[in-house]
Write a protein that holds these residues in place. Structure first.
Motif, short mmCIF file in Angstrom:
data_model
loop_
_atom_site.label_atom_id
_atom_site.label_comp_id
_atom_site.label_asym_id
_atom_site.label_seq_id
_atom_site.Cartn_x
_atom_site.Cartn_y
_atom_site.Cartn_z
N TYR A 50 -5.61 -0.86 7.46
CA TYR A 50 -6.96 -1.20 6.99
C TYR A 50 -7.78 0.07 6.75
N ALA A 51 -7.72 1.00 7.70
CA ALA A 51 -8.48 2.26 7.55
C ALA A 51 -7.98 3.04 6.34
N GLU A 52 -6.69 3.05 6.10
CA GLU A 52 -6.15 3.75 4.94
C GLU A 52 -6.60 3.10 3.64
N ARG A 53 -6.62 1.75 3.60
CA ARG A 53 -7.08 1.06 2.40
C ARG A 53 -8.55 1.38 2.13
N ARG A 54 -9.37 1.37 3.18
CA ARG A 54 -10.80 1.70 3.00
C ARG A 54 -10.97 3.13 2.52
N TRP A 55 -10.18 4.06 3.07
CA TRP A 55 -10.29 5.45 2.66
C TRP A 55 -9.92 5.60 1.18
N GLU A 56 -8.85 4.92 0.77
CA GLU A 56 -8.44 4.98 -0.64
C GLU A 56 -9.53 4.43 -1.55
N LEU A 57 -10.16 3.33 -1.14
CA LEU A 57 -11.25 2.77 -1.95
C LEU A 57 -12.43 3.72 -2.02
N ARG A 58 -12.80 4.31 -0.89
CA ARG A 58 -13.92 5.27 -0.89
C ARG A 58 -13.57 6.49 -1.74
N PHE A 63 -15.56 1.81 -3.31
CA PHE A 63 -16.12 1.24 -2.07
C PHE A 63 -17.38 2.01 -1.72
N GLY A 65 -19.19 3.40 0.64
CA GLY A 65 -19.18 3.74 2.06
C GLY A 65 -19.88 4.99 2.29
#
Length: 65
Positions: A50-58, A63, A65
């Motif tokens: 999940y953290a990796e997906r959020r980082w990729e989106l940011r 994203f 963030g």
């Protein structure tokens, strides 16, 4: 630079009680411990993904963030 995580998390829990249910849980601990370890490992892998997906989106600007 090597693609390895740079963060480590260590958790500890110490519990004690004179209640009867606690004694039953302590007796069952050797049987439950492998199940709890497997569950905790699965949660850590899910959290990391999940953290990796959020980082990729940011990182891609998709994203806020």
């Amino acid at each position: 630079g090597r693609g390895r995580p740079r963060t480590a998390v260590t958790e500890a829990l110490v519990a004690a009680s004179d209640r009867r249910g606690f004694a039953v849980a302590r007796a069952a601990a050797p049987l439950l411990r492998p199940l709890m370890r497997a569950s905790a490992g699965r949660l850590w892998r899910d959290d990391l993904a999940y953290a990796e997906r959020r980082w990729e989106l940011r990182a891609s600007g998709r994203f806020p963030g």
